[in-house]
Design an enzyme around this catalytic site. Structure first.
Site, PDB file in Angstrom:
ATOM      1  N   HIS A  28       0.836  -1.196   0.000  1.00 54.49           N
ATOM      2  CA  HIS A  28       0.000   0.000   0.000  1.00 54.49           C
ATOM      3  C   HIS A  28       0.884   1.264   0.000  1.00 54.49           C
ATOM      4  CE1 HIS A  28      -3.406   2.448   1.914  1.00 54.49           C
ATOM      5  NE2 HIS A  28      -2.335   3.172   2.202  1.00 54.49           N
ATOM      6  N   GLU A  29       1.895   1.259   0.872  1.00 52.30           N
ATOM      7  CA  GLU A  29       2.778   2.426   0.967  1.00 52.30           C
ATOM      8  C   GLU A  29       3.581   2.626  -0.323  1.00 52.30           C
ATOM      9  OE1 GLU A  29       2.450   4.582   3.221  1.00 52.30           O
ATOM     10  OE2 GLU A  29       1.097   3.340   4.414  1.00 52.30           O
TER      11      GLU A  29
ATOM     12  N   HIS B 155       1.680   4.642  -2.724  1.00 53.53           N
ATOM     13  CA  HIS B 155       1.841   6.090  -2.526  1.00 53.53           C
ATOM     14  C   HIS B 155       3.190   6.554  -3.077  1.00 53.53           C
ATOM     15  CE1 HIS B 155      -1.624   6.414   0.018  1.00 53.53           C
ATOM     16  NE2 HIS B 155      -1.131   5.679   0.992  1.00 53.53           N
TER      17      HIS B 155
ATOM     18  N   ASP C 163      -5.350   8.089   4.617  1.00 46.69           N
ATOM     19  CA  ASP C 163      -5.324   8.710   3.294  1.00 46.69           C
ATOM     20  C   ASP C 163      -6.560   9.561   3.066  1.00 46.69           C
ATOM     21  OD1 ASP C 163      -2.951   7.352   2.843  1.00 46.69           O
ATOM     22  OD2 ASP C 163      -4.052   5.555   2.270  1.00 46.69           O
TER      23      ASP C 163
HETATM   24 ZN   LIG Z   1      -2.060   5.073   2.700  1.00 46.17          ZN
END
Ligand SMILES: [Zn+2]
Length: 248
Positions: A55-56, A59, A157
């Site tokens: 997930h990171e 980003h 987020d």
């Molecule tokens: Zn996130």
């Protein structure tokens, strides 16, 4: 810990406390097979954090497309944090970067569901090391991560999306302040509900972390804005045009 595609991955020491807590829960929660329980709970936490790392990277790699470098990805008990070297001040870019993390989780859900059925409550309560059982757990983990992160509260987020949306109309500092208030209020309400309604002190600790993060986000932005304003004024004075010559 190590470096992937040029981005440093680090672990906060309290992450080890979480692993210890998971091991203890497994050990005491499955009295008929404590070792199995412990191994399963620890595996579960590691799987969940594997998804957090992906997930990171969602980003970080989206940020890189906009020319924003990631200093490091830090793993803490409440999740991961991609720390950027600069904050994109273009609200639409910030929205894209914030959405990219949950998007990774939803893509993973879609991919895994090509191979296993959608998990039911029975699948999720089962402590099984069978690959299909593990994949069903992964579906649940990624759905929770994707949805939870879209809640409009810092440091999730959704909070960044809210701030960026506000920043389309307001100053960046004011937008951060409002988003931080929303986050802190919701975190206090959720922590009280965890303590007095659900009776889950660990949940309350999680929301205390979220409160702290929301507060810190605003203070950091305020400090940065104050410094930027100081230098802007200083430069203005320094570069002020010379007074016009007195006319004869
Ligand atoms: Zn996130």
């Amino acid at each position: 810990m190590f470096r992937i595609v040029g981005i440093r991955l680090e672990m906060h020491f309290t992450f080890l406390l979480l692993l210890g807590y998971a091991a203890w829960e497994g050990w005491s929660g499955v009295p008929e097979a404590p070792w199995l329980g412990m191994a399963w709970f620890v595996m579960y936490v590691l799987l969940a954090f594997g998804c957090v790392v992906l997930h990171e990277f969602g980003h970080a790699l989206t940020a890189r497309r906009f020319g924003v470098r990631t200093r490091r990805i830090l793993l803490t008990p409440i999740g991961g944090m991609a720390e950027f070297e600069s904050i994109p001040r273009k609200p639409l870019q910030e929205i894209a970067i914030a959405f990219a993390g949950p998007a990774v989780n939803f893509v993973l859900v879609g991919l895994i569901l090509l191979f296993v059925d959608f998990p039911g409550p029975h699948d999720l309560l089962m402590l099984s090391f069978a690959p299909s059982a593990i994949f069903k757990q992964l579906v649940a983990i990624n759905l929770v991560l994707g949805c939870f992160n879209l809640v409009p509260v810092f440091p999730m987020d959704g909070g960044r999306v809210l701030r960026a949306a506000l920043a389309l109309r307001l100053s960046y500092l004011r937008a951060t302040q409002i988003a931080s208030w929303v986050g802190k209020t919701l975190a206090v309400l959720a922590a009280l509900a965890m303590l007095f309604v659900v009776g889950n002190p660990m949940g309350a600790v999680l929301f205390a972390f979220i409160f702290y993060a929301a507060d810190r986000e605003y203070k950091m932005v305020r400090q940065r804005e104050t410094e930027a304003e100081f230098w802007r004024q200083w430069m203005e004075r320094f570069q002020a045009p010379p007074p016009p010559p007195p006319s004869a």
